[in-house]
Enzyme design. Structure first.
Site, PDB file in Angstrom:
ATOM      1  CE  LYS A 175       1.132   2.402   4.493  1.00 47.56           C
ATOM      2  NZ  LYS A 175       1.681   1.171   3.880  1.00 47.56           N
ATOM      3  CE  LYS A 211      -5.137  -1.371   0.985  1.00 45.48           C
ATOM      4  NZ  LYS A 211      -4.653  -2.665   1.367  1.00 45.48           N
ATOM      5  CB  THR A 262      -0.928   0.010   1.223  1.00 48.38           C
ATOM      6  OG1 THR A 262      -1.736  -1.171   1.214  1.00 48.38           O
ATOM      7  CG2 THR A 262      -1.841   1.231   1.198  1.00 48.38           C
TER       8      THR A 262
END
Length: 312
Positions: free
Chosen positions: A246, A171, A96
């Site tokens: 994050k 995502k 990611t």
């Protein structure tokens, strides 16, 4: 069957490679952590001595790493993926990362005549172990079609999202929605309990009503309701708060670049930041439920005792 190089054998990469091995692929892995290497080896992964060693002779190379800077460092340089993987190998990043890093990997791969697909996943550690992850693939149509066959042993769902970086874009938007839903589950669960509603009864109602969400079904922050909830284990991390921060920060960065206002995601970021400021960044992100209470006390969580001061 393919020879697959895998860089990053941690909480996600470890079980994902185990599923590839079980499907009959030869998997050659590398991680800087000796414990991760040992666990992967026990599942049939051949452990390489370096990134260069792992990717040499591979039909495909996966990276599953914590941050964008880690992905960039693994790909570039004389010891990296680009310099040592066969030109015929398909490169896939399941980390990611920010969209800029994914674009960099696509562009630099193309400049070298190498194929690259962004291939992030959703489903967490439990999905990685069960082989039920959702893959979101971005890249050239032919490369995405090949990627689908490679990820199948790890996946419950595979989506060809679109061109380069569209997988990681999906995502980031998906995870942003997850964390907003987690705020809702945290606040709703604590309000219901404070009003005297039996926790199981309220969850049963919400599960079949308009409050339903993946976060509520999987991470519900009340002990004894959902087996997979971190609340059953003193909020030890299934998805650490530092990682949640994050991910939501990456989504907010993408929103800023698009000129969007995302106040609900901003609230989720602020809550994760508060937990981290309290020294709880390693705990599960669902511990934001404690922030609902003025005293920070929430069912299922017992703070670790402060270390004793050494006597003089």
């Amino acid at each position: 069957m393919a020879t697959i190089a895998w860089i990053g054998l941690g909480n996600m990469g470890g079980p994902m490679t185990a599923n590839l091995v079980a499907a009959g692929h030869e998997v050659v892995g590398f991680d800087l952590d000796a414990g991760a290497n040992e666990a992967a080896a026990a599942n049939g992964v051949r452990i390489a001595t370096s990134v260069a060693d792992a990717v040499s002779g591979a039909d495909a190379v996966f990276t599953m790493l914590p941050k964008g800077e880690h992905v960039r460092s693994v790909y570039k340089g004389d010891a990296g993926v680009w310099a040592n993987a066969p030109a015929t190998a398909l490169l896939l990043d399941s980390s990611t990362v920010d969209i800029e890093t994914s674009r960099y990997c696509h562009d630099e791969s193309a400049a070298r005549g190498v194929r690259f697909v962004d291939a992030p996943v959703s489903g967490g550690i439990s999905g990685a172990a069960a082989g039920t992850l959702t893959f979101m693939l971005g890249g050239a149509a032919a490369d995405v079609a090949e990627a689908k066959s490679l990820v199948d042993p790890m996946a419950g769902n595979v989506f060809a999202v679109g061109a380069a970086t569209q997988g990681i874009a999906a995502k980031l938007a998906n995870n942003m929605m997850l964390f907003i839903s987690l705020v809702a589950a945290s606040e709703g669960s604590q309000l219901a309990s404070s009003l005297g509603i039996d926790p199981q009864t309220f969850w049963d109602i919400a599960r079949v009503s308009s409050a339903d969400s993946w976060a509520m079904r999987t991470w519900y922050p009340v002990p004894g309701i959902v087996e997979s909830s971190a609340a059953n284990r003193n909020f030890d991390a299934t998805f650490a708060t530092t990682l949640a921060l994050k991910d939501v920060a990456l989504a907010l960065g993408a929103g800023d670049a698009a000129g969007l206002s995302l106040p609900a995601a901003q609230l989720a970021r602020e809550q994760f930041e508060q937990l981290i400021a309290e020294g709880l960044g390693g705990k599960d992100c669902s511990l934001i439920a404690k922030l609902v209470h003025p005293d920070g006390a929430v069912a299922g969580y017992t703070p670790e005792p402060e270390p004793a001061l050494a006597s003089r």
